[in-house]
Motif scaffolding. Structure first.
Motif, PDB file in Angstrom:
ATOM      1  N   ALA A 108      -4.217  -3.992 -10.003  1.00 16.17           N
ATOM      2  CA  ALA A 108      -3.251  -3.049 -10.572  1.00 16.17           C
ATOM      3  C   ALA A 108      -2.114  -3.726 -11.336  1.00 16.17           C
ATOM      4  O   ALA A 108      -1.323  -3.040 -11.976  1.00 16.17           O
ATOM      5  CB  ALA A 108      -2.672  -2.172  -9.456  1.00 16.17           C
ATOM      6  N   HIS A 109      -2.048  -5.059 -11.293  1.00 14.28           N
ATOM      7  CA  HIS A 109      -0.922  -5.765 -11.904  1.00 14.28           C
ATOM      8  C   HIS A 109      -1.394  -6.943 -12.737  1.00 14.28           C
ATOM      9  O   HIS A 109      -1.963  -7.894 -12.185  1.00 14.28           O
ATOM     10  CB  HIS A 109       0.058  -6.246 -10.821  1.00 14.28           C
ATOM     11  CG  HIS A 109       0.615  -5.126 -10.026  1.00 14.28           C
ATOM     12  ND1 HIS A 109       1.624  -4.325 -10.495  1.00 14.28           N
ATOM     13  CD2 HIS A 109       0.269  -4.639  -8.816  1.00 14.28           C
ATOM     14  CE1 HIS A 109       1.887  -3.395  -9.591  1.00 14.28           C
ATOM     15  NE2 HIS A 109       1.078  -3.558  -8.568  1.00 14.28           N
ATOM     16  N   PRO A 110      -1.134  -6.929 -14.031  1.00 15.99           N
ATOM     17  CA  PRO A 110      -1.591  -8.020 -14.904  1.00 15.99           C
ATOM     18  C   PRO A 110      -1.121  -9.407 -14.463  1.00 15.99           C
ATOM     19  O   PRO A 110      -1.894 -10.364 -14.528  1.00 15.99           O
ATOM     20  CB  PRO A 110      -1.002  -7.662 -16.270  1.00 15.99           C
ATOM     21  CG  PRO A 110      -0.801  -6.185 -16.215  1.00 15.99           C
ATOM     22  CD  PRO A 110      -0.474  -5.869 -14.783  1.00 15.99           C
ATOM     23  N   ARG A 128     -10.601  -5.889   0.189  1.00 12.28           N
ATOM     24  CA  ARG A 128     -10.647  -4.759  -0.750  1.00 12.28           C
ATOM     25  C   ARG A 128      -9.231  -4.266  -1.060  1.00 12.28           C
ATOM     26  O   ARG A 128      -8.885  -4.041  -2.229  1.00 12.28           O
ATOM     27  CB  ARG A 128     -11.475  -3.616  -0.168  1.00 12.28           C
ATOM     28  CG  ARG A 128     -11.626  -2.430  -1.110  1.00 12.28           C
ATOM     29  CD  ARG A 128     -12.441  -1.313  -0.481  1.00 12.28           C
ATOM     30  NE  ARG A 128     -13.802  -1.752  -0.253  1.00 12.28           N
ATOM     31  CZ  ARG A 128     -14.480  -1.564   0.880  1.00 12.28           C
ATOM     32  NH1 ARG A 128     -13.928  -0.933   1.909  1.00 12.28           N
ATOM     33  NH2 ARG A 128     -15.719  -1.987   0.993  1.00 12.28           N
ATOM     34  N   ALA A 129      -8.399  -4.131  -0.039  1.00 12.34           N
ATOM     35  CA  ALA A 129      -7.014  -3.682  -0.243  1.00 12.34           C
ATOM     36  C   ALA A 129      -6.237  -4.710  -1.060  1.00 12.34           C
ATOM     37  O   ALA A 129      -5.490  -4.350  -1.975  1.00 12.34           O
ATOM     38  CB  ALA A 129      -6.340  -3.437   1.106  1.00 12.34           C
ATOM     39  N   ARG A 130      -6.426  -5.966  -0.741  1.00 12.67           N
ATOM     40  CA  ARG A 130      -5.758  -7.040  -1.482  1.00 12.67           C
ATOM     41  C   ARG A 130      -6.167  -7.006  -2.944  1.00 12.67           C
ATOM     42  O   ARG A 130      -5.327  -7.087  -3.838  1.00 12.67           O
ATOM     43  CB  ARG A 130      -6.127  -8.381  -0.859  1.00 12.67           C
ATOM     44  CG  ARG A 130      -5.621  -9.585  -1.623  1.00 12.67           C
ATOM     45  CD  ARG A 130      -6.311 -10.879  -1.123  1.00 12.67           C
ATOM     46  NE  ARG A 130      -6.025 -11.981  -1.985  1.00 12.67           N
ATOM     47  CZ  ARG A 130      -6.748 -12.309  -3.052  1.00 12.67           C
ATOM     48  NH1 ARG A 130      -7.800 -11.602  -3.393  1.00 12.67           N
ATOM     49  NH2 ARG A 130      -6.420 -13.347  -3.796  1.00 12.67           N
ATOM     50  N   GLN A 131      -7.464  -6.869  -3.198  1.00 13.07           N
ATOM     51  CA  GLN A 131      -7.946  -6.886  -4.574  1.00 13.07           C
ATOM     52  C   GLN A 131      -7.443  -5.683  -5.364  1.00 13.07           C
ATOM     53  O   GLN A 131      -7.143  -5.793  -6.557  1.00 13.07           O
ATOM     54  CB  GLN A 131      -9.474  -6.954  -4.615  1.00 13.07           C
ATOM     55  CG  GLN A 131     -10.012  -7.355  -5.964  1.00 13.07           C
ATOM     56  CD  GLN A 131      -9.589  -8.756  -6.350  1.00 13.07           C
ATOM     57  OE1 GLN A 131      -9.676  -9.691  -5.560  1.00 13.07           O
ATOM     58  NE2 GLN A 131      -9.140  -8.925  -7.586  1.00 13.07           N
ATOM     59  N   ALA A 133       0.827  -1.215   0.000  1.00  7.03           N
ATOM     60  CA  ALA A 133       0.000   0.000   0.000  1.00  7.03           C
ATOM     61  C   ALA A 133       0.861   1.265   0.000  1.00  7.03           C
ATOM     62  O   ALA A 133       0.542   2.237  -0.676  1.00  7.03           O
ATOM     63  CB  ALA A 133      -0.934  -0.004   1.206  1.00  7.03           C
ATOM     64  N   GLU A 134       1.944   1.248   0.747  1.00  6.77           N
ATOM     65  CA  GLU A 134       2.812   2.427   0.851  1.00  6.77           C
ATOM     66  C   GLU A 134       3.680   2.634  -0.383  1.00  6.77           C
ATOM     67  O   GLU A 134       3.811   3.750  -0.871  1.00  6.77           O
ATOM     68  CB  GLU A 134       3.754   2.281   2.060  1.00  6.77           C
ATOM     69  CG  GLU A 134       3.080   2.350   3.395  1.00  6.77           C
ATOM     70  CD  GLU A 134       4.014   1.920   4.522  1.00  6.77           C
ATOM     71  OE1 GLU A 134       5.251   1.846   4.335  1.00  6.77           O
ATOM     72  OE2 GLU A 134       3.491   1.619   5.618  1.00  6.77           O
ATOM     73  N   ARG A 135       4.305   1.568  -0.863  1.00  6.67           N
ATOM     74  CA  ARG A 135       5.333   1.682  -1.895  1.00  6.67           C
ATOM     75  C   ARG A 135       4.913   1.120  -3.235  1.00  6.67           C
ATOM     76  O   ARG A 135       5.561   1.384  -4.239  1.00  6.67           O
ATOM     77  CB  ARG A 135       6.585   0.929  -1.441  1.00  6.67           C
ATOM     78  CG  ARG A 135       7.115   1.409  -0.086  1.00  6.67           C
ATOM     79  CD  ARG A 135       8.448   0.871   0.152  1.00  6.67           C
ATOM     80  NE  ARG A 135       9.180   1.077  -1.103  1.00  6.67           N
ATOM     81  CZ  ARG A 135      10.358   0.619  -1.385  1.00  6.67           C
ATOM     82  NH1 ARG A 135      10.989  -0.070  -0.506  1.00  6.67           N
ATOM     83  NH2 ARG A 135      10.950   0.832  -2.529  1.00  6.67           N
ATOM     84  N   GLY A 136       3.902   0.263  -3.228  1.00  3.48           N
ATOM     85  CA  GLY A 136       3.504  -0.434  -4.437  1.00  3.48           C
ATOM     86  C   GLY A 136       4.053  -1.842  -4.435  1.00  3.48           C
ATOM     87  O   GLY A 136       5.093  -2.108  -3.829  1.00  3.48           O
ATOM     88  N   PHE A 137       3.359  -2.725  -5.114  1.00  7.38           N
ATOM     89  CA  PHE A 137       3.754  -4.129  -5.140  1.00  7.38           C
ATOM     90  C   PHE A 137       5.130  -4.314  -5.771  1.00  7.38           C
ATOM     91  O   PHE A 137       6.000  -4.967  -5.210  1.00  7.38           O
ATOM     92  CB  PHE A 137       2.706  -4.965  -5.888  1.00  7.38           C
ATOM     93  CG  PHE A 137       3.112  -6.380  -6.083  1.00  7.38           C
ATOM     94  CD1 PHE A 137       2.994  -7.280  -5.037  1.00  7.38           C
ATOM     95  CD2 PHE A 137       3.638  -6.821  -7.284  1.00  7.38           C
ATOM     96  CE1 PHE A 137       3.389  -8.600  -5.196  1.00  7.38           C
ATOM     97  CE2 PHE A 137       4.035  -8.127  -7.457  1.00  7.38           C
ATOM     98  CZ  PHE A 137       3.909  -9.026  -6.407  1.00  7.38           C
ATOM     99  N   GLU A 138       5.318  -3.748  -6.945  1.00  3.98           N
ATOM    100  CA  GLU A 138       6.569  -3.973  -7.685  1.00  3.98           C
ATOM    101  C   GLU A 138       7.784  -3.397  -6.978  1.00  3.98           C
ATOM    102  O   GLU A 138       8.881  -3.929  -7.089  1.00  3.98           O
ATOM    103  CB  GLU A 138       6.449  -3.413  -9.096  1.00  3.98           C
ATOM    104  CG  GLU A 138       5.473  -4.220  -9.936  1.00  3.98           C
ATOM    105  CD  GLU A 138       5.191  -3.611 -11.292  1.00  3.98           C
ATOM    106  OE1 GLU A 138       5.598  -2.460 -11.546  1.00  3.98           O
ATOM    107  OE2 GLU A 138       4.542  -4.301 -12.101  1.00  3.98           O
TER     108      GLU A 138
END
Length: 187
Positions: free
Chosen positions: A110-112, A102-105, A21-26
């Protein structure tokens, strides 16, 4: 934190979700997740194959719950009703509030590559349901169709649950509503 402090898996999951949530998944690394959770990277890999799997943890538990509900479903239920009852039972894993799901989804959407992983997991769930229906004596084509339909009903109910802000209906009720809509469409 000590090496054998209990709850490492839960801490890793919370740390990963916070960092995503803070930095992004990637941009989030396994090392950062482990550090935030107070464990080593090695401990991370004891619990998860990679940082994507943090988002998909619990698949085995979901499958077991669904198979149990399907096994316990009355024998006189149609294949679709038995499969729908199985996916309704999944609601107990998600709790009453959709905030975490909801946060997980949002991260997955956001990522293919994560969306692809989600679809693979859902296809696996459909296969588990179909296998359970086959054990109930349902022919292969009907079992496959009922299982896939039940997973579609689950997805619709789940999507509504995580997006309907202020709606007090639970996931189980929304799954039933989606099933009713499927029935209306197929009349």
């Amino acid at each position: 934190m000590g090496r054998w402090v209990p709850g490492a898996r839960g801490r890793l999951q919370r740390a990963a979700m916070e960092l995503y949530a803070e930095r992004g998944f990637e941009q989030t690394t396994v090392a950062e997740i482990a550090a935030r959770a107070g464990v080593t990277e090695r401990t991370f890999f004891r619990h998860f194959a990679d940082k994507r799997e943090v988002l998909f943890a619990g698949q085995e538990q979901l499958s077991e719950l669904v198979v149990g509900a399907l096994t316990d479903a009355p024998a006189d239920l149609s294949p679709l009703d038995a499969a729908a009852r199985a996916v309704e039972a999944s609601a107990e894993l998600f709790g009453e509030r959709p905030d975490g799901p909801r946060a997980r989804q949002a991260i997955i959407d956001a990522h293919p590559d994560l969306r692809e992983r989600e679809l693979i997991k859902l296809e696996g769930l459909a296969a588990v349901i179909a296998e359970g229906l086959l054990r109930r004596g349902v022919p292969t084509a009907a079992a496959t169709l009922a299982a896939s339909s039940a997973v579609a009903v689950f997805r619709m109910g789940f999507e509504r649950w995580i997006t309907d802000d202020g709606d007090d209906r639970g996931l189980e009720e929304l799954i039933r509503e989606a099933l009713a809509e499927l029935r209306a469409v197929t009349r």
